[in-house]
Design a protein around this motif. Structure first.
Motif, PDB file in Angstrom:
ATOM      1  N   ALA A  13       0.839  -1.210   0.000  1.00 60.50           N
ATOM      2  CA  ALA A  13       0.000   0.000   0.000  1.00 60.50           C
ATOM      3  C   ALA A  13       0.860   1.240   0.000  1.00 60.50           C
ATOM      4  CB  ALA A  13      -0.943  -0.011   1.206  1.00 60.50           C
ATOM      5  N   GLY A  14       1.884   1.266  -0.863  1.00 60.60           N
ATOM      6  CA  GLY A  14       2.599   2.516  -1.141  1.00 60.60           C
ATOM      7  C   GLY A  14       1.777   3.311  -2.144  1.00 60.60           C
ATOM      8  N   LEU A  15       2.353   4.410  -2.632  1.00 62.04           N
ATOM      9  CA  LEU A  15       1.611   5.225  -3.605  1.00 62.04           C
ATOM     10  C   LEU A  15       1.232   4.393  -4.824  1.00 62.04           C
ATOM     11  CD1 LEU A  15       3.495   8.651  -3.594  1.00 62.04           C
ATOM     12  CD2 LEU A  15       1.341   8.083  -2.475  1.00 62.04           C
ATOM     13  N   ILE A  16       2.118   3.492  -5.251  1.00 60.22           N
ATOM     14  CA  ILE A  16       1.845   2.705  -6.456  1.00 60.22           C
ATOM     15  C   ILE A  16       0.666   1.757  -6.219  1.00 60.22           C
ATOM     16  CG2 ILE A  16       2.806   0.955  -8.017  1.00 60.22           C
ATOM     17  CD1 ILE A  16       3.992   3.784  -8.437  1.00 60.22           C
ATOM     18  N   ALA A  42       6.479   3.750   3.579  1.00 65.31           N
ATOM     19  CA  ALA A  42       7.829   3.293   3.193  1.00 65.31           C
ATOM     20  C   ALA A  42       8.447   4.336   2.249  1.00 65.31           C
ATOM     21  CB  ALA A  42       7.749   1.891   2.596  1.00 65.31           C
ATOM     22  N   ALA A  43       8.934   3.924   1.083  1.00 62.20           N
ATOM     23  CA  ALA A  43       9.573   4.900   0.183  1.00 62.20           C
ATOM     24  C   ALA A  43       8.627   6.037  -0.161  1.00 62.20           C
ATOM     25  CB  ALA A  43      10.040   4.200  -1.097  1.00 62.20           C
ATOM     26  N   SER A  44       7.347   5.728  -0.257  1.00 63.73           N
ATOM     27  CA  SER A  44       6.367   6.744  -0.646  1.00 63.73           C
ATOM     28  C   SER A  44       6.260   7.863   0.386  1.00 63.73           C
ATOM     29  CB  SER A  44       4.995   6.095  -0.849  1.00 63.73           C
ATOM     30  OG  SER A  44       5.077   5.172  -1.911  1.00 63.73           O
ATOM     31  N   ALA A 209       5.069  -4.049  -3.916  1.00 57.34           N
ATOM     32  CA  ALA A 209       5.707  -4.003  -2.594  1.00 57.34           C
ATOM     33  C   ALA A 209       7.041  -3.273  -2.624  1.00 57.34           C
ATOM     34  CB  ALA A 209       5.863  -5.414  -2.044  1.00 57.34           C
ATOM     35  N   GLY A 210       7.207  -2.342  -3.555  1.00 57.98           N
ATOM     36  CA  GLY A 210       8.398  -1.492  -3.579  1.00 57.98           C
ATOM     37  C   GLY A 210       9.683  -2.311  -3.597  1.00 57.98           C
ATOM     38  N   ALA A 211      10.638  -1.900  -2.772  1.00 63.22           N
ATOM     39  CA  ALA A 211      11.959  -2.539  -2.770  1.00 63.22           C
ATOM     40  C   ALA A 211      11.903  -3.997  -2.338  1.00 63.22           C
ATOM     41  CB  ALA A 211      12.883  -1.761  -1.835  1.00 63.22           C
ATOM     42  N   SER A 215      11.133 -10.359  -3.305  1.00 60.69           N
ATOM     43  CA  SER A 215      11.318 -11.429  -2.320  1.00 60.69           C
ATOM     44  C   SER A 215      10.052 -11.710  -1.521  1.00 60.69           C
ATOM     45  CB  SER A 215      12.451 -11.040  -1.366  1.00 60.69           C
ATOM     46  OG  SER A 215      12.198  -9.738  -0.831  1.00 60.69           O
ATOM     47  N   LEU A 216       8.882 -11.461  -2.116  1.00 62.85           N
ATOM     48  CA  LEU A 216       7.643 -11.721  -1.378  1.00 62.85           C
ATOM     49  C   LEU A 216       7.447 -13.227  -1.215  1.00 62.85           C
ATOM     50  CD1 LEU A 216       4.993  -9.292  -2.914  1.00 62.85           C
ATOM     51  CD2 LEU A 216       6.119  -9.139  -0.694  1.00 62.85           C
ATOM     52  N   PRO A 217       7.053 -13.663  -0.035  1.00 60.75           N
ATOM     53  CA  PRO A 217       6.776 -15.087   0.139  1.00 60.75           C
ATOM     54  C   PRO A 217       5.742 -15.573  -0.881  1.00 60.75           C
ATOM     55  CG  PRO A 217       6.802 -13.970   2.266  1.00 60.75           C
ATOM     56  CD  PRO A 217       6.895 -12.907   1.223  1.00 60.75           C
ATOM     57  N   LYS A 231      19.118   2.924  -1.066  1.00 57.52           N
ATOM     58  CA  LYS A 231      18.795   3.751   0.100  1.00 57.52           C
ATOM     59  C   LYS A 231      18.959   5.248  -0.196  1.00 57.52           C
ATOM     60  CE  LYS A 231      20.896   4.516   4.638  1.00 57.52           C
ATOM     61  NZ  LYS A 231      21.749   3.872   5.650  1.00 57.52           N
ATOM     62  N   GLY A 232      18.025   6.015   0.324  1.00 55.20           N
ATOM     63  CA  GLY A 232      18.135   7.475   0.231  1.00 55.20           C
ATOM     64  C   GLY A 232      17.948   8.079   1.610  1.00 55.20           C
ATOM     65  N   GLN A 233      18.907   8.914   2.020  1.00 62.20           N
ATOM     66  CA  GLN A 233      18.777   9.630   3.296  1.00 62.20           C
ATOM     67  C   GLN A 233      18.379  11.065   3.007  1.00 62.20           C
ATOM     68  OE1 GLN A 233      21.803   8.919   6.315  1.00 62.20           O
ATOM     69  NE2 GLN A 233      22.859   7.513   4.918  1.00 62.20           N
ATOM     70  N   MET A 234      17.612  11.627   3.922  1.00 60.76           N
ATOM     71  CA  MET A 234      17.166  13.017   3.774  1.00 60.76           C
ATOM     72  C   MET A 234      17.091  13.676   5.139  1.00 60.76           C
ATOM     73  SD  MET A 234      14.302  12.957   0.760  1.00 60.76           S
ATOM     74  CE  MET A 234      14.102  14.692   0.964  1.00 60.76           C
ATOM     75  N   LEU A 235      16.922  14.980   5.125  1.00 59.72           N
ATOM     76  CA  LEU A 235      16.670  15.707   6.373  1.00 59.72           C
ATOM     77  C   LEU A 235      15.799  16.910   6.050  1.00 59.72           C
ATOM     78  CD1 LEU A 235      18.688  18.496   6.691  1.00 59.72           C
ATOM     79  CD2 LEU A 235      20.332  16.668   6.404  1.00 59.72           C
ATOM     80  N   ALA A 307      15.358   7.984   6.332  1.00 55.32           N
ATOM     81  CA  ALA A 307      15.898   7.255   5.178  1.00 55.32           C
ATOM     82  C   ALA A 307      14.818   6.340   4.637  1.00 55.32           C
ATOM     83  CB  ALA A 307      17.117   6.434   5.592  1.00 55.32           C
ATOM     84  N   GLY A 308      14.902   6.037   3.360  1.00 54.57           N
ATOM     85  CA  GLY A 308      13.947   5.112   2.736  1.00 54.57           C
ATOM     86  C   GLY A 308      14.648   4.330   1.641  1.00 54.57           C
ATOM     87  N   LEU A 309      13.944   3.330   1.140  1.00 53.85           N
ATOM     88  CA  LEU A 309      14.535   2.436   0.139  1.00 53.85           C
ATOM     89  C   LEU A 309      13.787   2.558  -1.181  1.00 53.85           C
ATOM     90  CD1 LEU A 309      14.997  -0.686   2.448  1.00 53.85           C
ATOM     91  CD2 LEU A 309      16.708   1.050   1.830  1.00 53.85           C
ATOM     92  N   HIS A 334      10.165   1.345  -9.563  1.00 49.24           N
ATOM     93  CA  HIS A 334      10.063   2.741 -10.011  1.00 49.24           C
ATOM     94  C   HIS A 334      11.256   3.602  -9.617  1.00 49.24           C
ATOM     95  CE1 HIS A 334       5.927   1.314 -10.338  1.00 49.24           C
ATOM     96  NE2 HIS A 334       5.719   2.288 -11.183  1.00 49.24           N
ATOM     97  N   TYR A 335      12.158   3.022  -8.881  1.00 51.62           N
ATOM     98  CA  TYR A 335      13.425   3.658  -8.498  1.00 51.62           C
ATOM     99  C   TYR A 335      13.214   5.107  -8.017  1.00 51.62           C
ATOM    100  CZ  TYR A 335      18.343   5.041  -8.645  1.00 51.62           C
ATOM    101  OH  TYR A 335      19.579   5.529  -8.323  1.00 51.62           O
ATOM    102  N   ARG A 336      13.857   6.087  -8.670  1.00 48.43           N
ATOM    103  CA  ARG A 336      13.859   7.441  -8.119  1.00 48.43           C
ATOM    104  C   ARG A 336      12.689   8.294  -8.606  1.00 48.43           C
ATOM    105  NH1 ARG A 336      18.981   9.794  -8.599  1.00 48.43           N
ATOM    106  NH2 ARG A 336      18.054  11.834  -8.821  1.00 48.43           N
ATOM    107  N   ASN A 337      11.791   7.691  -9.428  1.00 52.12           N
ATOM    108  CA  ASN A 337      10.681   8.481  -9.960  1.00 52.12           C
ATOM    109  C   ASN A 337       9.311   7.887  -9.653  1.00 52.12           C
ATOM    110  OD1 ASN A 337      11.744  10.863 -11.291  1.00 52.12           O
ATOM    111  ND2 ASN A 337      12.901   9.410 -12.533  1.00 52.12           N
ATOM    112  N   GLY A 338       9.223   7.124  -8.580  1.00 56.68           N
ATOM    113  CA  GLY A 338       7.962   6.438  -8.304  1.00 56.68           C
ATOM    114  C   GLY A 338       6.817   7.365  -7.938  1.00 56.68           C
ATOM    115  N   ILE A 339       7.145   8.494  -7.307  1.00 57.10           N
ATOM    116  CA  ILE A 339       6.068   9.429  -6.949  1.00 57.10           C
ATOM    117  C   ILE A 339       5.569  10.092  -8.227  1.00 57.10           C
ATOM    118  CG2 ILE A 339       5.507  11.502  -5.602  1.00 57.10           C
ATOM    119  CD1 ILE A 339       7.826  10.474  -3.647  1.00 57.10           C
ATOM    120  N   LEU A 340       6.518  10.537  -9.056  1.00 63.75           N
ATOM    121  CA  LEU A 340       6.150  11.098 -10.355  1.00 63.75           C
ATOM    122  C   LEU A 340       5.337  10.098 -11.185  1.00 63.75           C
ATOM    123  CD1 LEU A 340       6.381  13.051 -12.768  1.00 63.75           C
ATOM    124  CD2 LEU A 340       8.662  12.110 -13.197  1.00 63.75           C
ATOM    125  N   LEU A 341       5.743   8.830 -11.165  1.00 63.19           N
ATOM    126  CA  LEU A 341       5.124   7.840 -12.062  1.00 63.19           C
ATOM    127  C   LEU A 341       3.824   7.245 -11.516  1.00 63.19           C
ATOM    128  CD1 LEU A 341       8.352   5.995 -13.307  1.00 63.19           C
ATOM    129  CD2 LEU A 341       6.759   7.329 -14.713  1.00 63.19           C
TER     130      LEU A 341
END
Ligand SMILES: Cc1cc2nc3c(=O)[nH]c(=O)nc-3n(C[C@H](O)[C@H](O)[C@H](O)COP(=O)(O)OP(=O)(O)OC[C@H]3O[C@@H](n4cnc5c(N)ncnc54)[C@H](O)[C@@H]3O)c2cc1C
Length: 382
Positions: A13-16, A42-44, A209-211, A215-217, A231-235, A307-309, A334-341
């Motif tokens: 249940a991320g943005l995608i 998560a990343a979203s 399920a994003g990153a 490996s989903l069961p 991984k991306g870190q932000m502040l 930080a997020g993945l 969707h790597y670095r453009n998942g929100i855009l996409l």
């Protein structure tokens, strides 16, 4: 339209996952979304929300076209989410400033401006004075900037909350904090999703399920997308409103303002597995880059670090559509453009579920990695 009562289960249940669920539900499907945590956390949640296909200077034409289509779709998408949820979503498309601090970068921006003009994209090259007028927070050593009109940002955290509410008012069931989520498939097709709450049969199961999508069961090996975490870190800083007026790229970082007075500074890109720690060196790198470009930011308080993945794929394109098992569908990578996409992914996935026509998704299919996506996955890990 989907056939009435089409039943779809989505894992993630991320943005995608949420946007795809909303689109399917609004077309008449019965949709259930499973997440092991809260939606869109998560990343979203971790992302900066930039909508910047041109500033990113994406060279892959298919990816750029997909991103551009999604940018065009954003205002109407947000309007639909706001309408369905009753929540406000902050969307700002007043341009992105890409600032140069030396002549080499300015030359690159000039070339980029010429490319954009040839493609009919509105962008303005600014000299030093015009750059400082557009973005007074930048330091005096700025040389100039390229501003791409029509790009900007969405507040992805607010979008996530609104999307979850929009899904629920549109009849989607979101199963939060689900334990032991597993896909069930037989040799030919997807059967449904199992969790500690029991088995949910579904004619279509979508992996969003994003990153974690690879490996989903229960995911058959030949259907596993070659996705790895980046991984991306932000502040964020608390700044006076208007101190940084528009999203601004500077060497080594980007600055993204929010209406509530936060300034987001991002982001690192690290291949360190499923490690979501914020590190001293990551934060230092971001602060060094931001303060070198805009020294006056040094006075403001740090309000948050996180930080997020990102779900990275081997060629940086998302992985969308069919797998070797009928009814098992991918919406990931969707790597670095998942929100855009997000808007375009939801539309394309719902079209695919409705028609079964894989042709529009060919450039983004799992099949592009050839017979063995696992090889691509291993190469992606290097
Ligand atoms: C620091 C950073 C900055 C970014 N900046 C931008 C940006 O400016 N613009 C942009 O467009 N994109 C940006 N991105 C990328 C963007 O955030 C992602 O591409 C996008 O959010 C991916 O969305 P998603 O729904 O696929 O994944 P996620 O948001 O990660 O959601 C995946 C969901 O799956 C769930 N899940 C995982 N495993 C399981 C399981 N076993 N069972 C059940 N549920 C499970 C998780 O709990 C999660 O809710 C950034 C990312 C990061 C980290």
């Amino acid at each position: 339209m989907l056939r009435s009562g089409a039943d779809v289960a989505i894992v993630g249940a991320g943005l995608i996952g949420l946007a795809t669920a909303l689109e399917l539900a609004q077309r008449g499907a019965q949709v259930r979304v499973f997440d092991r945590a809260e939606p869109a956390r998560a990343a979203s949640w971790a992302g900066a929300g930039m909508l910047a296909p041109y500033t990113e200077r994406i060279e892959d034409r298919a990816l750029l076209a997909l991103c551009a289509r999604s940018l065009d779709a954003y205002p109407a998408f947000v309007e639909r989410v706001v309408h369905a949820s009753g929540f406000d979503v902050e969307l700002s498309l007043d341009g992105i400033v890409n600032a140069a601090f030396d002549d080499a970068k300015m030359l690159a921006l000039r070339e980029h401006a010429a490319e954009l003009a040839a493609a009919g994209i509105s962008a303005d090259l600014l000299d030093r004075n015009a750059t400082l007028a557009a973005q007074p927070a930048l330091g005096r050593n700025v040389v100039g900037a390229l501003v791409v009109r029509g790009e900007g940002y969405v507040d992805n955290r607010r979008l996530g909350r609104a999307l979850a509410a929009a899904c629920e008012t549109s009849g989607v069931t979101i199963v939060r904090d689900a334990r032991e989520v597993a896909l069930e498939c037989d040799a030919r097709r997807a059967l449904g999703v199992r969790s500690e709450r029991g088995f949910t049969p579904a004619s279509t199961v979508i992996v969003a399920a994003g990153a974690w999508s690879g490996s989903l069961p229960g995911l058959p090996e030949d259907c596993a997308p070659p996705v790895v975490p980046i991984k991306g870190q932000m502040l964020s800083l608390a700044i006076p409103r208007g101190f940084v007026r528009r999203t601004t790229w500077v060497p080594g970082a980007y600055l993204v303002p929010r209406e509530d007075g936060r300034l987001l500074i991002g982001a690192t890109a690290e291949r360190v597995g499923f490690d979501e720690r914020v590190t001293a060196s990551g934060v230092r790198r971001l602060l060094d880059a931001a303060l070198a470009a805009a020294p006056s930011l040094g006075d403001f308080s740090i309000t948050e670090t996180w930080a997020g993945l990102r779900p990275g794929s081997p060629d940086e394109r998302p992985i969308l559509g069919a797998t070797p098992r009928a009814g098992l569908v991918l919406a990931t990578g969707h790597y670095r453009n998942g929100i855009l996409l997000t808007p375009v992914t939801a539309t394309l996935l719902a079209d695919f579920v409705a028609t079964g026509d894989a042709a529009p998704l060919a450039a983004f299919s799992l099949a592009r990695f050839g017979k063995d996506a696992r090889v691509a996955a291993r190469m992606n890990e290097v």
